[in-house]
Each structure stands twice: as structure tokens, then as C-alpha cells.
Scaffold this active site. Structure first.
Site, PDB file in Angstrom:
ATOM      1  N   LYS A  82      39.607  48.201  38.500  1.00 30.82           N
ATOM      2  CA  LYS A  82      38.269  48.220  39.102  1.00 30.82           C
ATOM      3  C   LYS A  82      38.319  47.957  40.608  1.00 30.82           C
ATOM      4  O   LYS A  82      37.375  48.287  41.330  1.00 30.82           O
ATOM      5  CB  LYS A  82      37.346  47.192  38.430  1.00 30.82           C
ATOM      6  N   ASP A  83      39.413  47.364  41.100  1.00 28.27           N
ATOM      7  CA  ASP A  83      39.549  47.074  42.525  1.00 28.27           C
ATOM      8  C   ASP A  83      40.159  48.227  43.305  1.00 28.27           C
ATOM      9  O   ASP A  83      40.310  48.142  44.522  1.00 28.27           O
ATOM     10  CB  ASP A  83      40.428  45.827  42.733  1.00 28.27           C
ATOM     11  N   ARG A 130      26.462  45.031  42.445  1.00 29.43           N
ATOM     12  CA  ARG A 130      26.043  45.456  41.101  1.00 29.43           C
ATOM     13  C   ARG A 130      25.561  44.263  40.277  1.00 29.43           C
ATOM     14  O   ARG A 130      24.481  44.310  39.657  1.00 29.43           O
ATOM     15  CB  ARG A 130      27.222  46.150  40.398  1.00 29.43           C
ATOM     16  N   ARG A 131      26.358  43.200  40.237  1.00 27.71           N
ATOM     17  CA  ARG A 131      25.965  42.022  39.463  1.00 27.71           C
ATOM     18  C   ARG A 131      24.692  41.398  40.020  1.00 27.71           C
ATOM     19  O   ARG A 131      23.808  40.990  39.264  1.00 27.71           O
ATOM     20  CB  ARG A 131      27.107  40.998  39.458  1.00 27.71           C
ATOM     21  N   ARG A 148      33.214  34.055  47.148  1.00 27.30           N
ATOM     22  CA  ARG A 148      34.475  34.782  47.255  1.00 27.30           C
ATOM     23  C   ARG A 148      35.591  33.905  46.725  1.00 27.30           C
ATOM     24  O   ARG A 148      35.427  32.732  46.463  1.00 27.30           O
ATOM     25  CB  ARG A 148      34.757  35.151  48.724  1.00 27.30           C
ATOM     26  N   ARG A 154      36.707  30.377  42.359  1.00 28.19           N
ATOM     27  CA  ARG A 154      35.278  30.464  42.027  1.00 28.19           C
ATOM     28  C   ARG A 154      34.895  29.425  40.978  1.00 28.19           C
ATOM     29  O   ARG A 154      33.829  28.816  41.062  1.00 28.19           O
ATOM     30  CB  ARG A 154      34.947  31.880  41.555  1.00 28.19           C
ATOM     31  N   CYS A 241      31.710  49.828  47.106  1.00 33.37           N
ATOM     32  CA  CYS A 241      31.173  48.561  46.594  1.00 33.37           C
ATOM     33  C   CYS A 241      29.772  48.268  47.103  1.00 33.37           C
ATOM     34  O   CYS A 241      29.115  47.341  46.616  1.00 33.37           O
ATOM     35  CB  CYS A 241      32.123  47.410  46.924  1.00 33.37           C
TER      36      CYS A 241
END
Length: 308
Positions: A82-83, A130-131, A148, A154, A241
Site C-alpha cells: 500500500k506504500d 482516506r481514514r 506520524r 503511534r 495520498c
């Protein structure tokens, strides 16, 4: 293939190292490969306090790792797919993907509340557009703040009281043995996943046939098809993104279903489509879904282009 030395390039976070170990174990099950790890620091790691949307370019967690492979300082690069941008360098091949883990997003709350039980104006940490948009669509009362750092970082910020909850990939929690930290898991419709979320991808230099042949032994064809179709939608719609969009494809019983959701940044607007068709027409299905998002989501996409 007799004994072969394989150098794996990877980021240095705990999750990245776990994923590299997963690939190493898979390779060793199919060969006598002797594995070495080469840790690479990426721009996404160096500028860990700057929102990704404010960094120039793309591939913040992948570019430098792939460059190590292109310079032949490593044989393969292991990524959270996904990155990885949809337009990888021409000298790099996606040689394999591993069977997909959970594609879903999970909420981790400091006081163990479920999503629906969070207090009004609760502070939720995420730097994903998105989130953020999906959260605000479900609960406009929430306060969404950027966060971040790798998964460990996190979680520490959450424990230290900087947020009431954070949203992360469920796959990352599971790979780290932390799945019990999740207090809610969002459905595909509630928060459509990022393209290729939950997929580990392996990049190899295109002319390194010996390593490509080795790596192809661990490839999961079903997951690869899903990944390629999700990336096809991403490539057609574009935006990287900055665009709050989720895409999820599922191949089952010779059929491919694909779900796409585009959100306005504040969550007030939402364009959703589900398409399906036989696997042999998977590309048509993906392109149909992408064209629908482009057409019906043009007001959202235009506003993002203007403000971006």
C-alpha cells in the site's frame, strides 16, 4: 537452485523487519537461500513529523529501498504494498506478493472504548486523508489530528495521552502480535481500505532473472490479481495520498468483485461503487469501477486538485 545468497532491503521499523522475516521464511521453505537483511532509511522515516501530504513527490516509504536494489546492493526489496506508488521504476519488477492478511482498518482506543462509544469530540490520530474522511463521514463530531511514526511510535503516542484513539491497519497489529489492542474493526463499507492494504510485495531488479525465478516461487496468484486490479483503479483515478479513496478487490470462485469509495476531505460527500465480473475480465471490471469514480466523483476530485 543450490545455495544462493539473498540480500533483502527493508525499512528498519519493527513491522518492516517482521515483514522481511515473513518473506525470508517463505523463501527458505522453497529453497536453500541464505538470507541477509539490509536496513534502509527512507524519506518517510527521516521526516517523521511532517504530514505526508506536505512532502514533495511520492513513494515516501519505498523509493530509497528500491534504489538499493537498483544499485545492486540488495537482491530484493520488501514493502507494504500500500506504500508503493502505482508507477514504479521501469527497472523494478513486482516479482511476488504473499497471501493477503486483513485489508481492514482498526481503531485502537486508549480507554478501550469501541468506536461508537467514543465521547463527542474525541481526538483521533491519523495522517491518512482516506481514514480522516471516512471517520468524519461516520462521526462528524470527532476531532481528527495528524499522527506520524511507525506503528510502535503511534501506539506510544496514544498511551502517552496525545490522542483518545488512533486508526491503523489491522494487518500491522496482527503481524506484531498486537491484535488484542484493536477495540473496533471497520467493515469494507464503513472504511474502504487503501489499495493493497494487508499485502506484502517483493520487488526485484528486472534483469535479475535468477532472483526473480526464486521469488516467483512464493507468489500468491489470487493476491497478485487483487493487488494489480486495485492498483489499476488507483492509476486511473490518480491523485496519490492526497485523494481520500479506498479500493478493495476480492477474487473468489472465478469471479472478481471490486469496491471503490471516494470521500470529500471533510467526509460530507461520498461516492461508492461495487463492480463484479468473471476473473478473465478482471481488468474491465477494475476500469469500469475507476471510470465510475472519475465520473461521479469529479466535483470532489476537482476540489482536491484546486486546493492541492
Amino acid at each position: 537452485m543450490k545455495d544462493v545468497r539473498v540480500v533483502i532491503a527493508t525499512r528498519g521499523s519493527k513491522l518492516s523487519l517482521v515483514q522481511a522475516d515473513v518473506v525470508a521464511d517463505a523463501l527458505q521453505k522453497h529453497s536453500n537461500a541464505k538470507i541477509e537483511l539490509k536496513v534502509v532509511k527512507t524519506r518517510g522515516d527521516i521526516f517523521g513529523n511532517i504530514p505526508l501530504q506536505e512532502l514533495e513527490g511520492k513513494g515516501f516509504f519505498a523509493k530509497e529501498v528500491d534504489q538499493v536494489v537498483m544499485r545492486e546492493e540488495a537482491d530484493i526489496a520488501v514493502h507494504s504494498l500500500k506504500d508503493v506508488p502505482s508507477d514504479v521504476p521501469k527497472r523494478i519488477a513486482l516479482a511476488a506478493v504473499l497471501p493477503r492478511a486483513s485489508p481492514l482498518d482498526a481503531l485502537v482506543s486508549r480507554s478501550r472504548e469501541k468506536f461508537e462509544d467514543l465521547p463527542k469530540a474525541a481526538v483521533i490520530g491519523t495522517s491518512s486523508s482516506r481514514r480522516k474522511a471516512a471517520l468524519l463521514r461516520l462521526r462528524p463530531d470527532l476531532s481528527i489530528e495528524p499522527i506520524r511514526g511507525n506503528l510502535d511510535t503511534r501506539l506510544k503516542k496514544l498511551t502517552n495521552g496525545l490522542y483518545d484513539a488512533i486508526v491503523v491497519a489491522e494487518a500491522g497489529l496482527k503481524r506484531m502480535g498486537l491484535e488484542e489492542r484493536a477495540t473496533s474493526v471497520f467493515t469494507i463499507d464503513e472504511m474502504t481500505p487503501s489499495p493493497c492494504q494487508g499485502i506484502i510485495g517483493v520487488h526485484v531488479k528486472v534483469d535479475n532473472r535468477k532472483i526473480i525465478e526464486l521469488v516467483e516461487r512464493i507468489n500468491d496468484e489470487k493476491t497478485l490479481l487483487e493487488a494489480l486490479m486495485e492498483r489499476e483503479v488507483l492509476k486511473i483515478v490518480g491523485g496519490g495520498c492526497r485523494v481520500p479513496m479506498g479500493v478493495f478487490a476480492r477474487a473468489l470462485d472465478n469471479m472478481l468483485d471490486i469496491v471503490c469509495a471516494l470521500y470529500s476531505p471533510d467526509g460530507s460527500r461520498h461516492v461508492y461503487v461495487k463492480e463484479g465480473g468473471p476473473i478473465e475480465r478482471a481488468l474491465e471490471t477494475a476500469r469500469r469501477a475507476a471510470k465510475y469514480i472519475q465520473r461521479e466523483g469529479e466535483p470532489i476530485l476537482s476540489s482536491i486538485r484546486v486546493t492541492g
